[in-house]
Design a protein around this motif. Structure first.
Motif, PDB file in Angstrom:
ATOM      1  N   GLY A  12      10.698 -46.501 -47.816  1.00 17.43           N
ATOM      2  CA  GLY A  12      11.013 -47.368 -48.948  1.00 17.43           C
ATOM      3  C   GLY A  12      12.064 -48.405 -48.573  1.00 17.43           C
ATOM      4  N   PHE A  15      10.592 -51.022 -46.466  1.00 21.17           N
ATOM      5  CA  PHE A  15       9.689 -51.831 -47.291  1.00 21.17           C
ATOM      6  C   PHE A  15      10.470 -52.921 -48.025  1.00 21.17           C
ATOM      7  N   VAL A  16      11.617 -52.564 -48.579  1.00 20.96           N
ATOM      8  CA  VAL A  16      12.428 -53.538 -49.323  1.00 20.96           C
ATOM      9  C   VAL A  16      12.827 -54.693 -48.409  1.00 20.96           C
ATOM     10  N   PHE A  46      -1.763 -51.365 -48.418  1.00 20.31           N
ATOM     11  CA  PHE A  46      -0.740 -51.316 -49.466  1.00 20.31           C
ATOM     12  C   PHE A  46      -1.382 -51.023 -50.815  1.00 20.31           C
ATOM     13  N   ASN A  69       8.862 -51.357 -55.273  1.00 20.29           N
ATOM     14  CA  ASN A  69       7.702 -50.953 -54.471  1.00 20.29           C
ATOM     15  C   ASN A  69       6.392 -51.450 -55.073  1.00 20.29           C
ATOM     16  N   ARG A  70       6.471 -52.329 -56.080  1.00 18.79           N
ATOM     17  CA  ARG A  70       5.257 -52.907 -56.685  1.00 18.79           C
ATOM     18  C   ARG A  70       4.918 -54.225 -56.010  1.00 18.79           C
TER      19      ARG A  70
END
Length: 79
Positions: A12, A15-16, A46, A69-70
């Motif tokens: 996560g 990912f950010v 994804f 995470n959207r």
């Protein structure tokens, strides 16, 4: 179970960091988006969501926004 949570958190965080890179990328829907589904961008799969539109599998789509995470997508503009 703690290890899996740790791995998920690490993924996560990475990912950010990538959010700025992802916006504007064009990819392909790998499932029907109604409005959520799966898509491939840069060879990676994804989970994505549209702004309410349904799109066929195989549609060319573009990432317009990343919120946490959207990943929000829309139909890619034809060039």
């Amino acid at each position: 179970a703690a290890e899996k949570a740790q791995e998920g958190y690490t993924a996560g965080a990475e990912f950010v960091v990538q959010a700025d890179v992802l916006v504007g990328m064009v990819g392909e829907a790998k499932s029907m988006l109604r409005p959520a589904g799966k898509a491939v961008f840069g060879g990676k799969l994804f989970d994505v969501v549209t702004q309410g539109d349904m799109m066929e599998k195989g549609s060319k789509i573009e990432i317009i926004e990343v919120k946490g995470n959207r990943i929000v997508v829309e139909r890619a503009k034809e060039s």
